[in-house]
Write a protein that holds these residues in place. Structure first.
Motif, PDB file in Angstrom:
ATOM      1  N   TYR A 112       0.873  -1.371   0.060  1.00  0.00           N
ATOM      2  CA  TYR A 112       0.039   0.000  -0.116  1.00  0.00           C
ATOM      3  C   TYR A 112       0.884   1.242  -0.074  1.00  0.00           C
ATOM      4  N   ALA A 113       2.051   1.412   0.750  1.00  0.00           N
ATOM      5  CA  ALA A 113       3.024   2.426   0.755  1.00  0.00           C
ATOM      6  C   ALA A 113       3.430   2.589  -0.465  1.00  0.00           C
ATOM      7  N   LYS A 124      -4.026   6.253  -8.892  1.00  0.00           N
ATOM      8  CA  LYS A 124      -2.723   6.167  -8.230  1.00  0.00           C
ATOM      9  C   LYS A 124      -2.742   6.980  -7.317  1.00  0.00           C
ATOM     10  N   ARG A 125      -3.002   8.402  -7.186  1.00  0.00           N
ATOM     11  CA  ARG A 125      -2.864   9.153  -6.084  1.00  0.00           C
ATOM     12  C   ARG A 125      -4.034  10.398  -6.426  1.00  0.00           C
ATOM     13  N   LYS A 150      -8.424   3.328   2.992  1.00  0.00           N
ATOM     14  CA  LYS A 150      -9.184   4.538   2.650  1.00  0.00           C
ATOM     15  C   LYS A 150     -10.137   5.038   3.186  1.00  0.00           C
ATOM     16  N   ASP A 178       2.292   1.676  -3.405  1.00  0.00           N
ATOM     17  CA  ASP A 178       1.307   2.314  -4.461  1.00  0.00           C
ATOM     18  C   ASP A 178       1.339   3.531  -4.476  1.00  0.00           C
ATOM     19  N   GLN A 179       1.590   4.456  -3.350  1.00  0.00           N
ATOM     20  CA  GLN A 179       1.392   5.625  -3.414  1.00  0.00           C
ATOM     21  C   GLN A 179       2.567   6.354  -4.197  1.00  0.00           C
ATOM     22  N   THR A 180       3.606   5.792  -4.246  1.00  0.00           N
ATOM     23  CA  THR A 180       5.065   6.384  -4.847  1.00  0.00           C
ATOM     24  C   THR A 180       5.446   5.887  -6.335  1.00  0.00           C
ATOM     25  N   GLU A 216      -8.585   6.963   6.011  1.00  0.00           N
ATOM     26  CA  GLU A 216      -8.428   8.318   5.358  1.00  0.00           C
ATOM     27  C   GLU A 216      -9.304   9.366   5.070  1.00  0.00           C
TER      28      GLU A 216
END
Length: 379
Positions: free
Chosen positions: A209-210, A255-256, A235, A212-214, A238
């Protein structure tokens, strides 16, 4: 998308022949082709059946599909019938730059490359043949150069779980569209002791998951359907909303925050997709299974139409009813989105409807049921 009538993904194992000796090979691949493989004509008839099934996305796999001399003949026929065809050949000397050039011209939608380590010693240890790691990176370079959409497949086991971030960084420069992270199912050559447990799996979910943020590519899991649950839970936290109001597919396509949907070449899998529910596997001899990792035979295309097997087989019908799953999976609030790996449940317990053995989540309904059972036993 309802899966009662037609599948979303069709995996066709063209052959079990392969030049590699992978330690976790679900097919237990051999050096020579099986004499009972579907013939070229039978392959064309199968392709026609897929057209009748609504043109699902097709993945040609093996073994190594390049071991069949009619590989490009079958690809050409399928593409001309309007099918989206992706391939997962083994990384062997059979894959040359000329083959990639020909694959691009043939209209192949995606080429998948297996990379199970960030270093040669780990990857080649998986694949059983020295030099496979360097060959895989060279292949990724060719795919990038010719503009053929590439996917990287990585199988997570105890021997490489420490290298996930390094693998993610290694493949970031090749313009891949998807990193598919396979969670080991102990079938074929794969061993039970190499499989991560529930706690370790949840920790890997957090790391993915981390990443996938970058990372500049989409990340999905294979045979880890409970990653959908994990994503929705994150999600929900968040956004301050209940997870039940969210769609995994919607988040998988973004993606972001502030960015548009990711086009990974063939679209993203719908919620609830799993073995037997939207997924079907045809073996090299025509046997039909819910997936290549779930060896519960439902029929054979030489004996019955594929559509009839998919729609009417008791095996497939049972797998499309998550309310009938055993243990906590059958009462889980995420069962219609996730459903767990039916293949792993079968491999561990012998029951394809049993609870997913590597899921750490305890559904509230399961907690209540256990409490009620304890209270009843105390009377």
């Amino acid at each position: 998308m309802p899966f009662d009538e037609r599948p979303f993904l069709v995996f066709w194992e063209l052959t079990r022949a392969c030049l590699l000796r992978c330690a976790h090979c679900r097919a237990v691949a051999q050096l020579e082709r099986h004499p009972g493989e579907l013939s070229t004509d039978e392959g064309r008839r199968l392709i026609d059946a897929l057209v009748d099934l609504g043109r699902p996305r097709v993945i040609l796999t093996g073994g190594d599909p390049l071991m069949r001399p009619d590989f490009f003949d079958l690809v050409d026929y399928a593409v001309r019938q309007g099918l989206s065809v992706s391939v997962t050949p083994s990384v062997t000397p059979k894959v040359t730059e000329d083959v990639i050039r020909k694959a691009k011209a043939a209209g192949i939608a995606r080429w998948a490359v297996s990379l199970d380590g960030a270093t040669a010693d780990v990857h080649d240890g998986f694949r059983g043949v020295p030099g496979t790691f360097d060959r895989a990176l060279r292949l990724l370079g060719w795919l990038k150069a010719y503009g053929l959409p590439a996917q990287v497949n990585t199988t997570v086991t105890r021997r490489n779980v420490h290298q996930l971030e390094a693998i993610a960084e290694r493949i970031a420069d090749y313009d891949i569209v998807l990193w598919s992270v396979f969670f080991l199912v102990p079938t074929g050559r794969a061993r039970m002791e190499e499989m991560l447990d529930a706690r370790e799996t949840e920790a890997v979910f957090a790391r993915l998951y981390a990443l996938d943020q970058t990372m500049p590519y989409a990340i999905k899991t294979t045979e880890a359907h409970h990653y959908r649950r994990y994503v929705l839970q994150q999600k929900a936290r968040e956004l301050g909303r209940p997870a039940s109001t969210l769609s995994f597919q919607a988040f998988a396509q973004r993606k972001r925050a502030g960015q548009g949907a990711v086009d990974d070449g063939i679209g993203r899998a719908p919620d609830g997709l799993r073995d037997g529910a939207g997924v079907v596997f045809i073996s090299h001899i025509g046997d039909v299974f819910p997936s290549g990792f779930l060896p519960v035979k439902a029929g054979n295309v030489r004996e019955a139409p594929l559509g009839e097997i998919y729609r009417r087989s008791p095996v497939f019908r049972a797998l499309r009813n998550p309310d009938g799953f055993g243990g906590k999976c059958g009462v889980c609030d995420f069962r219609h989105i996730c459903g767990g790996s039916r293949a792993r449940a079968y491999a561990v317990s012998g029951d394809m409807l049993a609870a997913e053995p590597t899921c750490a989540y305890i559904p509230p309904a399961w907690t209540r049921r256990i409490a009620e059972q304890k209270a009843g036993g105390a009377r």
